[in-house]
Design an enzyme around this catalytic site. Structure first.
Site, PDB file in Angstrom:
ATOM      1  N   GLU A   8     -62.611 -18.240 -23.907  1.00  0.00           N
ATOM      2  CA  GLU A   8     -63.197 -19.560 -23.598  1.00  0.00           C
ATOM      3  C   GLU A   8     -62.211 -20.404 -22.781  1.00  0.00           C
ATOM      4  OE1 GLU A   8     -66.402 -21.118 -23.126  1.00  0.00           O
ATOM      5  OE2 GLU A   8     -66.613 -19.741 -24.812  1.00  0.00           O
TER       6      GLU A   8
HETATM    7  C1  LIG Z   1     -61.624 -10.468 -27.864  1.00  0.00           C
HETATM    8  C2  LIG Z   1     -62.172 -11.081 -26.629  1.00  0.00           C
HETATM    9  C3  LIG Z   1     -63.444 -11.619 -26.639  1.00  0.00           C
HETATM   10  C4  LIG Z   1     -63.993 -12.152 -25.476  1.00  0.00           C
HETATM   11  N1  LIG Z   1     -65.287 -12.586 -25.464  1.00  0.00           N
HETATM   12  C5  LIG Z   1     -65.879 -12.868 -24.278  1.00  0.00           C
HETATM   13  C6  LIG Z   1     -67.292 -13.069 -24.190  1.00  0.00           C
HETATM   14  O1  LIG Z   1     -68.002 -13.054 -25.186  1.00  0.00           O
HETATM   15  N2  LIG Z   1     -67.823 -13.279 -22.954  1.00  0.00           N
HETATM   16  C7  LIG Z   1     -67.086 -13.299 -21.824  1.00  0.00           C
HETATM   17  O2  LIG Z   1     -67.634 -13.477 -20.748  1.00  0.00           O
HETATM   18  N3  LIG Z   1     -65.735 -13.125 -21.871  1.00  0.00           N
HETATM   19  C8  LIG Z   1     -65.128 -12.890 -23.069  1.00  0.00           C
HETATM   20  N4  LIG Z   1     -63.779 -12.673 -23.126  1.00  0.00           N
HETATM   21  C9  LIG Z   1     -62.993 -12.775 -21.911  1.00  0.00           C
HETATM   22  C10 LIG Z   1     -62.066 -13.987 -21.912  1.00  0.00           C
HETATM   23  O3  LIG Z   1     -62.799 -15.170 -21.752  1.00  0.00           O
HETATM   24  C11 LIG Z   1     -61.012 -13.773 -20.804  1.00  0.00           C
HETATM   25  O4  LIG Z   1     -60.172 -12.730 -21.274  1.00  0.00           O
HETATM   26  C12 LIG Z   1     -60.237 -15.040 -20.516  1.00  0.00           C
HETATM   27  O5  LIG Z   1     -61.042 -15.987 -19.884  1.00  0.00           O
HETATM   28  C13 LIG Z   1     -59.017 -14.761 -19.631  1.00  0.00           C
HETATM   29  O6  LIG Z   1     -59.340 -13.981 -18.517  1.00  0.00           O
HETATM   30  P1  LIG Z   1     -58.492 -12.672 -18.189  1.00  0.00           P
HETATM   31  O7  LIG Z   1     -58.418 -11.856 -19.434  1.00  0.00           O
HETATM   32  O8  LIG Z   1     -59.064 -12.023 -17.003  1.00  0.00           O
HETATM   33  O9  LIG Z   1     -57.047 -13.187 -17.904  1.00  0.00           O
HETATM   34  P2  LIG Z   1     -56.507 -13.676 -16.477  1.00  0.00           P
HETATM   35  O10 LIG Z   1     -57.485 -14.592 -15.859  1.00  0.00           O
HETATM   36  O11 LIG Z   1     -56.066 -12.497 -15.703  1.00  0.00           O
HETATM   37  O12 LIG Z   1     -55.232 -14.521 -16.919  1.00  0.00           O
HETATM   38  C14 LIG Z   1     -53.950 -13.944 -17.177  1.00  0.00           C
HETATM   39  C15 LIG Z   1     -52.928 -15.075 -17.296  1.00  0.00           C
HETATM   40  O13 LIG Z   1     -52.886 -15.804 -16.074  1.00  0.00           O
HETATM   41  C16 LIG Z   1     -53.112 -17.178 -16.328  1.00  0.00           C
HETATM   42  N5  LIG Z   1     -53.912 -17.757 -15.236  1.00  0.00           N
HETATM   43  C17 LIG Z   1     -54.961 -17.204 -14.597  1.00  0.00           C
HETATM   44  N6  LIG Z   1     -55.440 -18.059 -13.687  1.00  0.00           N
HETATM   45  C18 LIG Z   1     -54.698 -19.173 -13.753  1.00  0.00           C
HETATM   46  C19 LIG Z   1     -54.708 -20.425 -13.080  1.00  0.00           C
HETATM   47  N7  LIG Z   1     -55.615 -20.715 -12.150  1.00  0.00           N
HETATM   48  N8  LIG Z   1     -53.768 -21.346 -13.416  1.00  0.00           N
HETATM   49  C20 LIG Z   1     -52.858 -21.085 -14.377  1.00  0.00           C
HETATM   50  N9  LIG Z   1     -52.799 -19.929 -15.047  1.00  0.00           N
HETATM   51  C21 LIG Z   1     -53.713 -18.983 -14.743  1.00  0.00           C
HETATM   52  C22 LIG Z   1     -53.859 -17.247 -17.638  1.00  0.00           C
HETATM   53  O14 LIG Z   1     -53.662 -18.493 -18.304  1.00  0.00           O
HETATM   54  C23 LIG Z   1     -53.246 -16.083 -18.404  1.00  0.00           C
HETATM   55  O15 LIG Z   1     -52.069 -16.490 -19.025  1.00  0.00           O
HETATM   56  C24 LIG Z   1     -63.213 -12.186 -24.300  1.00  0.00           C
HETATM   57  C25 LIG Z   1     -61.906 -11.675 -24.298  1.00  0.00           C
HETATM   58  C26 LIG Z   1     -61.410 -11.093 -25.432  1.00  0.00           C
HETATM   59  C27 LIG Z   1     -60.033 -10.471 -25.371  1.00  0.00           C
END
Ligand SMILES: Cc1cc2nc3c(=O)[nH]c(=O)nc-3n(C[C@H](O)[C@H](O)[C@H](O)COP(=O)(O)OP(=O)(O)OC[C@H]3O[C@@H](n4cnc5c(N)ncnc54)[C@H](O)[C@@H]3O)c2cc1C
Length: 605
Positions: free
Chosen positions: A448
């Site tokens: 989220e």
């Molecule tokens: C157990 C679990 C349940 C989930 N449930 C759902 C679900 O029901 N539906 C759904 O759609 N998704 C779901 N997610 C996905 C979740 O919302 C994403 O994992 C989350 O939004 C982060 O995206 P990412 O994993 O691609 O990380 P990334 O976007 O790759 O981020 C990696 C790091 O980079 C940082 N970062 C990235 N962009 C920026 C920026 N612009 N400025 C500063 N820092 C940045 C982040 O803060 C983080 O520290 C779930 C994930 C997990 C692990």
């Protein structure tokens, strides 16, 4: 240890005396949400949480959800618990009355939801996502779509999911690639892959309603070209029962650090002809719709930080009363608890263990009050009869949400970690259950929207772009609390003194952000998480100061439960002495930390 026990006294104190239940129940339609009704609802919820959900928390963690050939089997007891939850009416307390829901205020649903999260975080996620999907369809879906899906979702017969994330599109949803091709009958055919989908597959219900972000053929690149679709697992027949199987399947579920009983699914849409999808609202406005719901969803996840912290505290406190080790420095302060001060005593008597427990307790109470207050403002933003008041409340809740989400979840992890420390070596051993809280809490700062994304939102959209207008207005409110202090209570005086020192730090840092953001947004971004925590700690301090004043006044008047009120006063004093001073370092790092971040080229890392 005993199962989870809802902190009813604190919940009731916060609702009735600190955050204004008496104002929420003057809003149209909620006049019947009286103190007695609230007490009865909390009492009932606490039974389900303590007696049904809590006992399957550890076993669910050990077994986890299991995937085989596209189907997911939930751990023992979860399906039964879900149906008990649904039959008792808990699944629809927030849902619209026209589709069979109870339409209660967020403020009342919030402590109830906290209980589910404390008792069993993995369980709580399914109803939370269903609620989000209901809200989306209710707010922007066509009347036909609402009629087709909402009654079954509100009744809990079908659950909902949110499908945003794809392998290349996480924090940055402008990169979503799932395709939607329009059909002659007005439906769409979707093809693509979604990952990390919470409760994307399970065995609770005979249908699952997926809300999916996808790009219609020929849509513009970026955020403006994303649309929102309903894609059911089984396409409902005319009589409303599940019909033909849709072209969507759960390809696998993830093996994770925590929330093992919550299936996190890889969803494949359109392996064959494409999954049948129904457009929600208008084309290309999907992300905008998601943002409408984001406030409630982020508040819910922020509350998970409160929930896990409460559970970790209860477990650590119980352990500290049982574990006998060492003689307290300076002898036992509590003679009743240990009549022979020089013999080994329960560890709760060691000043450092007490410090850890008070850190856990005070931060949890501050977070609780802040999250409930944000819920009360959300209710005002939605229901207040006066247009200007609705707008003002919306701006305020928009400011508060990233703080509640980011600060509470970061604290949830810290508190759960302290809980392990209180247990000593046994905290590291799974048997005590303390480790599960830390593992479960770890996801809450990520999904989220990560803490970094919350902080960007706070300094950018919520403070920078509006030159701090709402933030400064909020600080003016806080100032009034300081000015109102005329009490003679020694603890209240000390609390107000510490708070008066903290508030100017928030003001100064906010001013710096307002001035720096237009010309050097990278400098602001480098310290944005510090600022988010600074705001969280200060707002938490405000809530605790108000709580202390109320507790002192009630004690003076001989009202209420004296032991609870004394505990509240002293916990607030601890927060003021130990947590509020952190504002000094957070403010310094936020304003003066950017240079050393930005000077380092990537290659030097
Ligand atoms: C157990 C679990 C349940 C989930 N449930 C759902 C679900 O029901 N539906 C759904 O759609 N998704 C779901 N997610 C996905 C979740 O919302 C994403 O994992 C989350 O939004 C982060 O995206 P990412 O994993 O691609 O990380 P990334 O976007 O790759 O981020 C990696 C790091 O980079 C940082 N970062 C990235 N962009 C920026 C920026 N612009 N400025 C500063 N820092 C940045 C982040 O803060 C983080 O520290 C779930 C994930 C997990 C692990």
């Amino acid at each position: 240890m005993a199962e989870y026990q809802a902190p009813l006294k604190d919940m009731q104190f916060v609702l009735k005396h600190v955050v204004g239940l008496d104002q929420v129940n003057t809003l149209p339609g909620w006049e019947e949400v009286t103190d007695d009704v609230v007490d009865a609802i909390l009492e009932e919820a606490s039974k389900l949480a303590g007696e049904i959900l809590s006992p399957i928390n550890a076993s669910g963690d050990r077994t986890g959800a299991k995937w085989k050939d596209g189907a997911v089997t939930m751990p023992a007891g979860f399906r039964d618990a879900y149906w008990q939850y649904v039959r008792a009416g808990w699944g629809n307390i927030l849902s619209p009355a026209e589709f069979g829901g109870q339409g209660l205020p967020h403020l009342l649903a919030t402590p109830v939801e906290e209980m589910w999260g404390s008792a069993n975080l993995a369980f709580k996620l399914c109803p939370m996502l269903t609620q989000g999907a209901i809200e989306a369809i209710h707010q922007v879906g066509s009347p036909e779509l609402q009629k087709r899906f909402l009654p079954k979702m509100v009744s809990g017969e079908w659950t909902g999911t949110m499908n945003l994330t794809e392998p290349q599109a996480g924090s940055d949803l402008s990169l979503v690639r799932t395709k939607a091709t329009p059909q002659a009958d007005g439906t769409y055919r979707l093809k693509g892959q979604k990952i990390f989908i919470t409760y994307g597959e399970h065995d609770y219900t005979d249908n699952i309603v997926h809300l999916v972000l996808a790009r219609i053929d020929g849509a513009p690149e970026g955020v403006k070209g994303i649309s929102l679709f309903v894609v059911p697992k089984f396409i409902p027949k005319a009589d409303g029962t599940p019909g033909e199987r849709n072209d969507v399947k759960c390809a696998s579920i993830e093996h994770k650090l925590g929330i093992h009983a919550s299936p996190t699914a890889v969803m494949v849409y359109g392996d064959k002809d494409g999954a049948v999808g129904y457009l929600v609202g208008e084309e290309h406005r999907g992300l905008e719709y998601m943002f409408i719901m984001m406030n409630a969803a982020r508040l819910s996840v922020g509350l998970e930080g409160v929930a896990v912290a409460e559970r970790a505290y209860q477990r650590a406190l119980a352990w500290s009363r049982e574990r006998v080790q060492g003689k307290p420095v300076g002898g036992a302060q509590d003679a009743k608890a240990s009549p022979q001060p020089r013999s080994p005593a329960p560890i709760v008597q060691h000043p450092d263990v007490k410090r850890m427990l008070l850190t856990m307790k005070s931060v949890t109470e501050a977070m609780r009050a802040l999250a409930y207050w944000a819920s009360a403002i959300l209710d005002r933003a939605r229901k207040h009869p006066d247009d200007a008041e609705r707008r003002r409340s919306q701006a305020l809740v928009d400011l508060l949400i990233p703080v509640v989400k980011g600060w509470s979840t970061e604290n949830g992890i810290d508190v759960a970690s302290l809980g392990i420390q209180v247990h000593g070596g046994m905290g590291f051993i799974e048997e005590t259950g303390a480790a599960q809280h830390l593992r479960d809490a770890r996801i809450t700062t990520i999904y989220e929207g990560t803490t970094g994304i919350q902080a960007n939102d706070l300094v950018g959209r919520k403070v920078g772009r509006e030159q701090g207008r709402t933030a400064f207005a909020l600080m003016a409110e806080m100032e009034k609390t300081v000015a109102a202090n005329g009490g003679h209570n020694v603890h209240v005086k000390a609390i107000v003194d510490r708070f008066s020192n903290a508030l100017p730090r928030l003001r100064e840092t906010t001013q710096w952000i307002v001035e720096t953001f237009p010309t050097n947004p990278a400098a602001v971004a480098a310290g944005s998480v510090y600022y988010l925590k600074l705001m969280g700690i200060t707002l938490g301090g405000w809530m605790m100061a108000r709580s202390a004043m109320i507790a002192a006044a009630q004690l003076d008047a001989g009202q209420g439960d004296a032991a609870f009120l004394r505990g509240k006063l002293l916990t607030a004093r601890f927060y003021a002495d130990h947590i509020l001073p952190q504002t000094l370092s957070l403010s310094a790092s936020a304003m003066r930390g950017a240079e050393s971040v930005l000077a380092v080229e990537d290659a030097l890392l």
